[in-house]
Design a protein around this motif. Structure first.
Motif, PDB file in Angstrom:
ATOM      1  N   GLU A  88     -10.731   1.935 -48.334  1.00 57.84           N
ATOM      2  CA  GLU A  88     -11.638   2.842 -47.631  1.00 57.84           C
ATOM      3  C   GLU A  88     -12.282   2.224 -46.401  1.00 57.84           C
ATOM      4  N   ASP A  89     -12.051   0.936 -46.168  1.00 62.63           N
ATOM      5  CA  ASP A  89     -12.517   0.310 -44.925  1.00 62.63           C
ATOM      6  C   ASP A  89     -11.543   0.547 -43.770  1.00 62.63           C
ATOM      7  N   THR A  90     -10.397   1.156 -44.072  1.00 64.19           N
ATOM      8  CA  THR A  90      -9.417   1.452 -43.033  1.00 64.19           C
ATOM      9  C   THR A  90     -10.009   2.385 -41.991  1.00 64.19           C
ATOM     10  N   ALA A  91      -9.956   1.964 -40.742  1.00 64.68           N
ATOM     11  CA  ALA A  91     -10.547   2.735 -39.645  1.00 64.68           C
ATOM     12  C   ALA A  91     -10.294   2.012 -38.329  1.00 64.68           C
ATOM     13  N   VAL A  92     -10.605   2.684 -37.258  1.00 66.64           N
ATOM     14  CA  VAL A  92     -10.705   2.020 -35.958  1.00 66.64           C
ATOM     15  C   VAL A  92     -12.137   1.523 -35.816  1.00 66.64           C
ATOM     16  N   TYR A  93     -12.278   0.262 -35.507  1.00 70.39           N
ATOM     17  CA  TYR A  93     -13.598  -0.356 -35.391  1.00 70.39           C
ATOM     18  C   TYR A  93     -13.945  -0.532 -33.915  1.00 70.39           C
ATOM     19  N   TYR A  94     -15.179  -0.132 -33.596  1.00 70.27           N
ATOM     20  CA  TYR A  94     -15.643  -0.166 -32.211  1.00 70.27           C
ATOM     21  C   TYR A  94     -16.888  -1.031 -32.089  1.00 70.27           C
ATOM     22  N   CYS A  95     -16.959  -1.713 -30.996  1.00 71.95           N
ATOM     23  CA  CYS A  95     -18.153  -2.460 -30.606  1.00 71.95           C
ATOM     24  C   CYS A  95     -18.981  -1.556 -29.694  1.00 71.95           C
ATOM     25  N   ARG A  96     -20.300  -1.605 -29.850  1.00 67.64           N
ATOM     26  CA  ARG A  96     -21.156  -0.748 -29.049  1.00 67.64           C
ATOM     27  C   ARG A  96     -22.411  -1.465 -28.618  1.00 67.64           C
ATOM     28  N   SER A  97     -22.875  -1.111 -27.433  1.00 70.14           N
ATOM     29  CA  SER A  97     -24.169  -1.623 -26.987  1.00 70.14           C
ATOM     30  C   SER A  97     -24.865  -0.575 -26.125  1.00 70.14           C
ATOM     31  N   THR A  98     -26.112  -0.830 -25.836  1.00 70.20           N
ATOM     32  CA  THR A  98     -26.879   0.051 -24.960  1.00 70.20           C
ATOM     33  C   THR A  98     -27.589  -0.792 -23.914  1.00 70.20           C
ATOM     34  N   TYR A  99     -27.716  -0.228 -22.717  1.00 72.51           N
ATOM     35  CA  TYR A  99     -28.417  -0.932 -21.647  1.00 72.51           C
ATOM     36  C   TYR A  99     -28.890   0.073 -20.617  1.00 72.51           C
ATOM     37  N   SER A 100     -30.138  -0.001 -20.289  1.00 71.13           N
ATOM     38  CA  SER A 100     -30.728   0.897 -19.288  1.00 71.13           C
ATOM     39  C   SER A 100     -30.467   2.363 -19.601  1.00 71.13           C
ATOM     40  N   GLY A 101     -30.516   2.703 -20.866  1.00 69.37           N
ATOM     41  CA  GLY A 101     -30.349   4.083 -21.264  1.00 69.37           C
ATOM     42  C   GLY A 101     -28.912   4.556 -21.392  1.00 69.37           C
ATOM     43  N   TYR A 102     -27.969   3.681 -21.153  1.00 73.78           N
ATOM     44  CA  TYR A 102     -26.555   4.037 -21.276  1.00 73.78           C
ATOM     45  C   TYR A 102     -25.949   3.414 -22.529  1.00 73.78           C
ATOM     46  N   LEU A 103     -24.954   4.149 -23.073  1.00 72.47           N
ATOM     47  CA  LEU A 103     -24.177   3.653 -24.201  1.00 72.47           C
ATOM     48  C   LEU A 103     -22.864   3.081 -23.689  1.00 72.47           C
ATOM     49  N   TYR A 104     -22.473   1.957 -24.250  1.00 72.33           N
ATOM     50  CA  TYR A 104     -21.200   1.336 -23.883  1.00 72.33           C
ATOM     51  C   TYR A 104     -20.383   1.113 -25.143  1.00 72.33           C
ATOM     52  N   TRP A 105     -19.094   1.468 -25.058  1.00 73.25           N
ATOM     53  CA  TRP A 105     -18.185   1.319 -26.185  1.00 73.25           C
ATOM     54  C   TRP A 105     -16.966   0.499 -25.756  1.00 73.25           C
ATOM     55  N   GLY A 106     -16.435  -0.248 -26.708  1.00 74.77           N
ATOM     56  CA  GLY A 106     -15.155  -0.880 -26.500  1.00 74.77           C
ATOM     57  C   GLY A 106     -14.040   0.115 -26.781  1.00 74.77           C
ATOM     58  N   GLN A 107     -12.809  -0.351 -26.651  1.00 80.55           N
ATOM     59  CA  GLN A 107     -11.658   0.541 -26.829  1.00 80.55           C
ATOM     60  C   GLN A 107     -11.269   0.696 -28.291  1.00 80.55           C
ATOM     61  N   GLY A 108     -11.801  -0.164 -29.144  1.00 80.58           N
ATOM     62  CA  GLY A 108     -11.521  -0.084 -30.568  1.00 80.58           C
ATOM     63  C   GLY A 108     -10.375  -0.977 -31.002  1.00 80.58           C
ATOM     64  N   THR A 109     -10.431  -1.374 -32.263  1.00 78.27           N
ATOM     65  CA  THR A 109      -9.359  -2.168 -32.859  1.00 78.27           C
ATOM     66  C   THR A 109      -9.087  -1.627 -34.256  1.00 78.27           C
ATOM     67  N   GLN A 110      -7.823  -1.455 -34.580  1.00 80.23           N
ATOM     68  CA  GLN A 110      -7.433  -0.831 -35.844  1.00 80.23           C
ATOM     69  C   GLN A 110      -7.489  -1.844 -36.979  1.00 80.23           C
ATOM     70  N   VAL A 111      -8.123  -1.446 -38.061  1.00 82.16           N
ATOM     71  CA  VAL A 111      -8.123  -2.221 -39.308  1.00 82.16           C
ATOM     72  C   VAL A 111      -7.496  -1.347 -40.385  1.00 82.16           C
ATOM     73  N   THR A 112      -6.448  -1.861 -41.001  1.00 78.01           N
ATOM     74  CA  THR A 112      -5.768  -1.146 -42.077  1.00 78.01           C
ATOM     75  C   THR A 112      -5.754  -2.018 -43.318  1.00 78.01           C
ATOM     76  N   VAL A 113      -6.303  -1.477 -44.393  1.00 76.29           N
ATOM     77  CA  VAL A 113      -6.363  -2.194 -45.666  1.00 76.29           C
ATOM     78  C   VAL A 113      -5.414  -1.490 -46.627  1.00 76.29           C
ATOM     79  N   SER A 114      -4.324  -2.164 -46.939  1.00 75.64           N
ATOM     80  CA  SER A 114      -3.297  -1.533 -47.763  1.00 75.64           C
ATOM     81  C   SER A 114      -2.413  -2.597 -48.394  1.00 75.64           C
ATOM     82  N   SER A 115      -1.932  -2.281 -49.582  1.00 75.97           N
ATOM     83  CA  SER A 115      -0.996  -3.175 -50.243  1.00 75.97           C
ATOM     84  C   SER A 115       0.440  -2.767 -49.935  1.00 75.97           C
TER      85      SER A 115
END
Length: 115
Positions: A88-115
């Protein structure tokens, strides 16, 4: 402006570990609150972990005691150490920050947990 670039995602078996990294541009990194979010298919993006400028951390209940957020101000980096991973941790993970009232996001990195 803040640019964020994530790395470290991949395929891992249940119970395994991964460390995600987020590189931030600019000389203002010390002034940035940082967070990790994730979005699974068909679900809304949700907060995973955050760290304030002063180092206060906050975690989603679903990842407490398994994930750890940290930052290295000298390298302009923020990390997410993920242990005891579950499918259930499988998802695209994003980094985020805020500065001067703006939101900034990274492009994301895929995490897949599976056997």
């Amino acid at each position: 402006q803040v640019q964020l670039v994530e790395s470290g995602g991949g395929l891992v078996q249940p119970g395994g570990s991964l460390r995600l990294s987020c590189a931030a541009s600019g000389s203002i990194f010390r002034s940035l609150p940082m967070g990790w979010y994730r979005q699974a298919p068909g679900k809304e993006r949700e907060l995973v972990a955050s760290m304030s400028i002063g180092g206060t951390t906050n975690y989603a209940d679903s990842v407490k005691d398994r994930f750890t957020i940290s930052r290295d101000n000298g390298k302009n980096m923020v990390y997410l150490q993920m242990n005891s991973l579950k499918p259930e941790d499988t998802a695209v993970y994003y980094c985020r920050s805020t500065y001067s009232g703006y939101l900034y996001w990274g492009q994301g990195t895929q995490v897949t947990v599976s056997s």
